[in-house]
Design a protein around this motif. Structure first.
Motif, PDB file in Angstrom:
ATOM      1  N   LEU A  82     -30.329  63.305  53.785  1.00 38.73           N
ATOM      2  CA  LEU A  82     -31.049  63.779  54.974  1.00 38.73           C
ATOM      3  C   LEU A  82     -31.662  65.155  54.737  1.00 38.73           C
ATOM      4  O   LEU A  82     -32.730  65.467  55.289  1.00 38.73           O
ATOM      5  N   ARG A  83     -31.027  65.965  53.904  1.00 39.28           N
ATOM      6  CA  ARG A  83     -31.631  67.256  53.563  1.00 39.28           C
ATOM      7  C   ARG A  83     -32.893  67.061  52.726  1.00 39.28           C
ATOM      8  O   ARG A  83     -33.852  67.826  52.846  1.00 39.28           O
ATOM      9  N   TRP A  84     -32.882  66.022  51.874  1.00 42.03           N
ATOM     10  CA  TRP A  84     -34.090  65.724  51.103  1.00 42.03           C
ATOM     11  C   TRP A  84     -35.213  65.264  52.029  1.00 42.03           C
ATOM     12  O   TRP A  84     -36.376  65.606  51.827  1.00 42.03           O
ATOM     13  N   VAL A  85     -34.869  64.472  53.040  1.00 39.17           N
ATOM     14  CA  VAL A  85     -35.890  64.053  54.013  1.00 39.17           C
ATOM     15  C   VAL A  85     -36.514  65.282  54.668  1.00 39.17           C
ATOM     16  O   VAL A  85     -37.741  65.397  54.793  1.00 39.17           O
ATOM     17  N   GLU A  86     -35.671  66.215  55.067  1.00 41.40           N
ATOM     18  CA  GLU A  86     -36.169  67.430  55.719  1.00 41.40           C
ATOM     19  C   GLU A  86     -37.066  68.233  54.775  1.00 41.40           C
ATOM     20  O   GLU A  86     -38.129  68.718  55.171  1.00 41.40           O
ATOM     21  N   ARG A  87     -36.636  68.344  53.514  1.00 37.37           N
ATOM     22  CA  ARG A  87     -37.417  69.129  52.557  1.00 37.37           C
ATOM     23  C   ARG A  87     -38.754  68.461  52.256  1.00 37.37           C
ATOM     24  O   ARG A  87     -39.798  69.127  52.222  1.00 37.37           O
ATOM     25  N   LEU A  88     -38.747  67.151  52.011  1.00 34.91           N
ATOM     26  CA  LEU A  88     -39.988  66.437  51.712  1.00 34.91           C
ATOM     27  C   LEU A  88     -40.937  66.448  52.905  1.00 34.91           C
ATOM     28  O   LEU A  88     -42.157  66.557  52.744  1.00 34.91           O
TER      29      LEU A  88
END
Length: 213
Positions: A82-88
């Motif tokens: 979910l942190r990757w979703v936020e970053r992307l």
């Protein structure tokens, strides 16, 4: 060098020569040119296993694998998903809109579906999801129904139990024959450590032809 595991067999000795001799001959040139470079190669293939099956040169692998960094797939680091979703999403918004936007918020059922997805494409698949979700109005919580079709991980209990059980003598003999007596390749085949393979060999009174690898 990206996707080094896809390098055709006829080009592998050419790359090996560059790495060993430190020189290249440009296309159309009559002389070689000395080069001083550091080569970083990446692949999602198991080069060690390819070496055992003849798909990749052993000497080239030895030259490339002086230092190896193994990056686990996205499904093996779900806590970061979910942190990757936020970053992307933040990167996409900055590039397309020139300014940050509110992060994507997921309903529990949607978050669960994402966390259980096998993500065979890793971050590329996650990046595509972010682009698909970018059309949703900012501030709207994403429910499961708003997600594009996603797969969930099938029940792996039977597969896990099968891997946990030791192989029969016949299975071990067959694996040794298939992998040319390589303990390392047999260990990868059974998803076990090499020490465990040695214990199996001792238990069944077997000997590997190639105990060094």
């Amino acid at each position: 060098l990206d996707e080094i595991g896809e390098l055709p067999a006829e080009l592998q000795p050419k790359l090996l020569r560059v790495l060993q001799e430190g020189e290249v001959r440009p296309v159309g040139a009559a002389r070689t040119v000395a080069v001083d470079v550091r080569v970083v190669a990446a692949t999602n293939r198991d080069l060690a296993a390819m070496v055992e099956t003849g798909g990749f040169r052993r000497d080239l692998y030895a030259r490339l694998a002086l230092w190896e960094i193994r990056v686990p797939p996205l499904r093996a680091r779900r806590a970061d998903l979910l942190r990757w979703v936020e970053r992307l999403h933040a990167r996409w918004a900055t590039r397309r809109r020139g300014a940050p936007v509110a992060p994507i918020v997921f309903e529990p059922d949607a978050a669960e579906a994402l966390l259980l997805n096998p993500w065979p494409e890793n971050l590329r698949g996650l990046d595509r999801l972010v682009h698909q979700l970018a059309a949703i109005e900012p501030g709207v919580a994403v429910s499961r129904s708003l997600l594009p079709p996603v797969e969930t991980i099938p029940d792996k209990s039977a597969e896990t139990a099968e891997r946990a059980a030791p192989p029969t003598k016949e299975d071990l003999v067959a694996a040794l024959a298939r992998h040319g007596g390589s303990v390392r390749a047999v260990a990868k085949h059974f998803h076990r450590d090499r020490k465990q393979v040695y214990r199996w060999l001792e238990r069944f009174g077997l000997r590997a032809d190639n105990t060094e690898t």
